[in-house]
Write a protein that holds these residues in place. Structure first.
Motif, mmCIF file in Angstrom:
data_model
loop_
_atom_site.group_PDB
_atom_site.id
_atom_site.type_symbol
_atom_site.label_atom_id
_atom_site.label_comp_id
_atom_site.label_asym_id
_atom_site.label_seq_id
_atom_site.Cartn_x
_atom_site.Cartn_y
_atom_site.Cartn_z
ATOM 1 N N CYS A 270 0.839 -1.204 0.000
ATOM 2 C CA CYS A 270 0.000 0.000 0.000
ATOM 3 C C CYS A 270 0.871 1.249 0.000
ATOM 4 C CB CYS A 270 -0.927 0.020 1.209
ATOM 5 S SG CYS A 270 -2.276 -1.150 1.131
ATOM 6 N N GLY A 271 1.953 1.226 0.767
ATOM 7 C CA GLY A 271 2.877 2.352 0.791
ATOM 8 C C GLY A 271 3.561 2.566 -0.536
ATOM 9 N N VAL A 272 3.923 1.490 -1.218
ATOM 10 C CA VAL A 272 4.543 1.592 -2.540
ATOM 11 C C VAL A 272 3.575 2.236 -3.524
ATOM 12 C CG1 VAL A 272 5.366 0.243 -4.522
ATOM 13 C CG2 VAL A 272 6.147 -0.316 -2.219
ATOM 14 N N GLN B 53 0.994 4.199 -2.902
ATOM 15 C CA GLN B 53 0.694 5.593 -2.583
ATOM 16 C C GLN B 53 1.909 6.500 -2.762
ATOM 17 O OE1 GLN B 53 -0.960 5.456 1.351
ATOM 18 N NE2 GLN B 53 -2.996 4.944 0.595
ATOM 19 N N ASN B 54 3.070 6.106 -2.260
ATOM 20 C CA ASN B 54 4.230 6.991 -2.251
ATOM 21 C C ASN B 54 5.003 6.995 -3.567
ATOM 22 O OD1 ASN B 54 3.644 7.640 0.413
ATOM 23 N ND2 ASN B 54 4.905 5.982 1.194
ATOM 24 N N GLN B 55 5.228 5.837 -4.143
ATOM 25 C CA GLN B 55 6.065 5.766 -5.341
ATOM 26 C C GLN B 55 5.262 5.882 -6.633
ATOM 27 O OE1 GLN B 55 8.605 2.324 -5.131
ATOM 28 N NE2 GLN B 55 9.559 2.999 -3.235
ATOM 29 N N MET B 56 4.051 5.338 -6.639
ATOM 30 C CA MET B 56 3.251 5.370 -7.857
ATOM 31 C C MET B 56 2.292 6.554 -7.890
ATOM 32 S SD MET B 56 2.518 1.282 -8.130
ATOM 33 C CE MET B 56 1.605 1.373 -9.640
ATOM 34 N N GLY B 57 1.968 7.111 -6.721
ATOM 35 C CA GLY B 57 1.097 8.279 -6.666
ATOM 36 C C GLY B 57 -0.384 7.985 -6.802
ATOM 37 N N TYR B 58 -0.808 6.765 -6.542
ATOM 38 C CA TYR B 58 -2.217 6.398 -6.632
ATOM 39 C C TYR B 58 -2.799 6.216 -5.237
ATOM 40 C CZ TYR B 58 -1.577 5.390 -11.582
ATOM 41 O OH TYR B 58 -1.311 5.486 -12.928
ATOM 42 N N ASP B 59 -4.114 6.368 -5.130
ATOM 43 C CA ASP B 59 -4.805 6.105 -3.875
ATOM 44 C C ASP B 59 -5.360 4.686 -3.924
ATOM 45 O OD1 ASP B 59 -6.053 6.264 -1.453
ATOM 46 O OD2 ASP B 59 -7.581 7.705 -2.075
ATOM 47 N N VAL B 60 -4.986 3.894 -2.953
ATOM 48 C CA VAL B 60 -5.373 2.480 -2.935
ATOM 49 C C VAL B 60 -6.885 2.324 -2.787
ATOM 50 C CG1 VAL B 60 -5.069 0.316 -1.690
ATOM 51 C CG2 VAL B 60 -3.149 1.832 -1.983
ATOM 52 N N ARG B 61 -7.524 3.243 -2.105
ATOM 53 C CA ARG B 61 -8.946 3.113 -1.778
ATOM 54 C C ARG B 61 -9.880 3.490 -2.915
ATOM 55 N NH1 ARG B 61 -8.632 7.063 2.942
ATOM 56 N NH2 ARG B 61 -7.030 7.808 1.541
ATOM 57 N N MET B 62 -9.372 3.786 -4.097
ATOM 58 C CA MET B 62 -10.215 4.199 -5.217
ATOM 59 C C MET B 62 -10.820 3.018 -5.973
ATOM 60 S SD MET B 62 -10.304 7.411 -4.945
ATOM 61 C CE MET B 62 -11.050 7.930 -6.463
ATOM 62 N N GLY B 63 -10.491 1.801 -5.582
ATOM 63 C CA GLY B 63 -11.087 0.630 -6.222
ATOM 64 C C GLY B 63 -10.248 0.028 -7.333
ATOM 65 N N ASP B 64 -9.061 0.575 -7.577
ATOM 66 C CA ASP B 64 -8.183 0.017 -8.606
ATOM 67 C C ASP B 64 -7.551 -1.278 -8.116
ATOM 68 O OD1 ASP B 64 -8.680 2.188 -10.239
ATOM 69 O OD2 ASP B 64 -6.963 3.314 -9.474
ATOM 70 N N CYS B 65 -7.083 -2.064 -9.045
ATOM 71 C CA CYS B 65 -6.436 -3.334 -8.738
ATOM 72 C C CYS B 65 -4.965 -3.228 -9.120
ATOM 73 C CB CYS B 65 -7.114 -4.452 -9.533
ATOM 74 S SG CYS B 65 -6.466 -6.074 -9.184
#
Length: 42
Positions: A9-11, A13-25
């Motif tokens: 989850c940290g990877v 959010q921090n490295q890719m710049g995506y929010d995990v909670r948006m429903g993406d896989c």
């Protein structure tokens, strides 16, 4: 494949710049392509 779910989850959010909670896989595969981890949160 040493990272756990929280570290992945940290990877995302921090490295890719995506929010995990948006429903993406997010799919993580090891170098030999024998193990896969899928991260999906709602």
């Amino acid at each position: 494949m040493r990272k756990g779910i929280n570290s992945l989850c940290g990877v995302v959010q921090n490295q890719m710049g995506y929010d995990v909670r948006m429903g993406d896989c997010f799919i993580f595969i090891n170098r030999t392509r024998t193990t896969m981890k899928i991260l999906h949160a709602e």
